[in-house]
Design a protein around this motif. Structure first.
Motif, PDB file in Angstrom:
ATOM      1  N   GLN A 395       0.830  -1.206   0.000  1.00 52.81           N
ATOM      2  CA  GLN A 395       0.000   0.000   0.000  1.00 52.81           C
ATOM      3  C   GLN A 395       0.861   1.251   0.000  1.00 52.81           C
ATOM      4  O   GLN A 395       0.563   2.236  -0.691  1.00 52.81           O
ATOM      5  N   GLN A 398       2.149   1.817  -3.484  1.00 53.39           N
ATOM      6  CA  GLN A 398       1.091   2.320  -4.364  1.00 53.39           C
ATOM      7  C   GLN A 398       0.801   3.785  -4.079  1.00 53.39           C
ATOM      8  O   GLN A 398       0.571   4.568  -5.006  1.00 53.39           O
ATOM      9  N   THR A 399       0.814   4.153  -2.807  1.00 55.12           N
ATOM     10  CA  THR A 399       0.570   5.551  -2.440  1.00 55.12           C
ATOM     11  C   THR A 399       1.643   6.464  -2.999  1.00 55.12           C
ATOM     12  O   THR A 399       1.352   7.527  -3.579  1.00 55.12           O
ATOM     13  N   GLU A 403       1.512   9.518  -6.161  1.00 54.40           N
ATOM     14  CA  GLU A 403       1.798  10.924  -5.915  1.00 54.40           C
ATOM     15  C   GLU A 403       2.396  11.577  -7.156  1.00 54.40           C
ATOM     16  O   GLU A 403       2.953  10.927  -8.035  1.00 54.40           O
TER      17      GLU A 403
END
Length: 406
Positions: A395, A398-399, A403
């Protein structure tokens, strides 16, 4: 019968040397060892009998101290692995060994810990001096050398008058390097949040290790800009390295790293694909054709190994080793595609760089839309106790990927 590895231990205290002899007794079948009470005696032995494979020295000794001894060895016997084993951890002592020593170990150090600390760099040296490496580099006219600016900076670091300002002045003497470092410092990859307008500010903001790494990365990419084979991929590899660096720092922090360890992980990731430039320059179109065979069950490093006997991580690590980078960094670059081959799980930099590569951006030289294949080393992840953290780390990747990119 294979030749024994030659190792020298240096300490001015006889009781310490006796303890080292006891600690190292299990290795007598593999290692030929000498124990000396002074740096002068160790150097004399090298002049008479040739270089040691490893020298482990105390830091504070009368006459020639450990940093001075290892500086002499670095100059005269650059292939020797240099280790400081000291009970003193003050900043001045550590700073003086940044250049001369590959490893800095604190006393007291248990026998098995010391043996492992010596084994790891020896295994890395054997890997990176193989015949396969020589074949893979056969098309290279000459090995890239460290930029003069880096050497001047390295010399300044061991000067008693070293300061942030003196470091910034050396970097500022190269206009092109200054412009590139300021450009990268102000990019979204580092997320500074304020405009950095001077080299001095950049050094204070990013830290010396990151600035040095940016210098090496910039110089190497500049070197290959004239290569007809490598040039088309330079921009993509540059962007890939910066993205990996940012992600590796976050991965290291998520694994509980200190700020310094997280920065070191980012530096290792930033340099993790320089070996691809070398393979592109040496092998050109055949390298690109080799990569075209990747798929869900055939990762990039396996294709490179089948074609050349080494992968681009090995090649990059070989160069970093020649240039005197710390062994944890060299190991992180060498084994990033398959960290289980390192034989241990204690290098946090290696874990962070591997996770960044496995969960992060696709390797740029691959054909558009290609599937890079299975990238996560599941054996290593299990042994390192990272299985339960994978959902959170995935996660996180992916974050960061979602961005805004520069």
């Amino acid at each position: 019968m294979s030749k024994k590895t030659r190792i020298c231990f240096v300490d001015d205290e006889p009781n310490i040397l006796q303890g080292l002899k006891r600690f190292m007794r299990p290795m007598t079948s593999e290692w030929e060892m000498e124990f000396h009470l002074s740096g002068e005696a160790a150097l004399f032995s090298m002049t008479q009998n040739g270089p040691f494979d490893v020298v482990v020295s105390d830091m504070r000794m009368p006459g020639m101290d450990g940093a001075t001894l290892l500086s002499h060895i670095r100059q005269d016997y650059p292939e020797t692995i240099r280790v400081i084993l000291s009970g003193y951890a003050d900043s001045d002592s550590v700073l003086r060994t940044i250049g001369p020593a590959h490893l800095y170990l604190a006393k007291p150090c248990e026998g098995e810990s010391l043996r492992e600390a010596i084994r790891h760099p020896l295994a890395l040296r054997r890997l990176l001096s193989s015949q396969s490496m020589r074949r893979a580099l056969g098309g290279l006219e000459s090995l890239p050398s460290l930029p003069d600016l880096f050497i001047r900076l390295d010399t300044e670091l061991v000067s008693p008058h070293c300061s942030t300002a003196s470091v910034a002045a050396i970097i500022g003497s190269d206009t092109a390097m200054t412009a590139e470092i300021l450009k990268l410092t102000n990019s979204a990859y580092f997320g500074i949040g304020q405009r950095v307008s001077s080299v001095l500010q950049a050094v204070r903001t990013l830290g010396l290790e990151t600035i040095q790494t940016l210098m090496v990365k910039t110089a190497i990419f500049r070197l290959f800009a004239g290569s007809s084979h490598a040039a088309p991929y330079i921009e993509g590899l540059n962007r890939h390295g910066l993205e990996l660096s940012r992600l590796a720092k976050h991965m290291a922090a998520a694994l509980g790293a200190t700020t310094a360890q997280a920065e070191a992980a980012g530096c290792a990731a930033l340099l993790s694909n320089v070996g691809a430039l070398v393979l592109l320059d040496c092998h050109g179109d055949s390298y690109i054709q080799t990569l075209a065979g990747t798929g869900p069950d055939v990762p990039v490093h396996e294709l490179e190994m089948a074609a050349y006997g080494v992968h681009h991580g090995h090649v990059g690590a070989y160069l970093l080793g020649l240039w005197g980078f710390a062994d944890p960094t060299v190991e992180a670059v060498a084994h990033a595609p398959r960290p289980s081959q390192a034989g241990h799980t204690s290098n946090l930099l290696l874990s962070a760089v591997h996770l960044a590569r496995a969960l992060g951006p696709t390797f740029p030289p691959l054909p558009h839309g290609a599937d890079e294949g299975r990238r996560l080393d599941t054996d290593y992840v299990h042994k390192a106790g990272l299985v339960d953290q994978l959902p959170r780390l995935t996660q996180l990747a992916q974050t960061i990927s979602a961005e805004e990119k520069p």
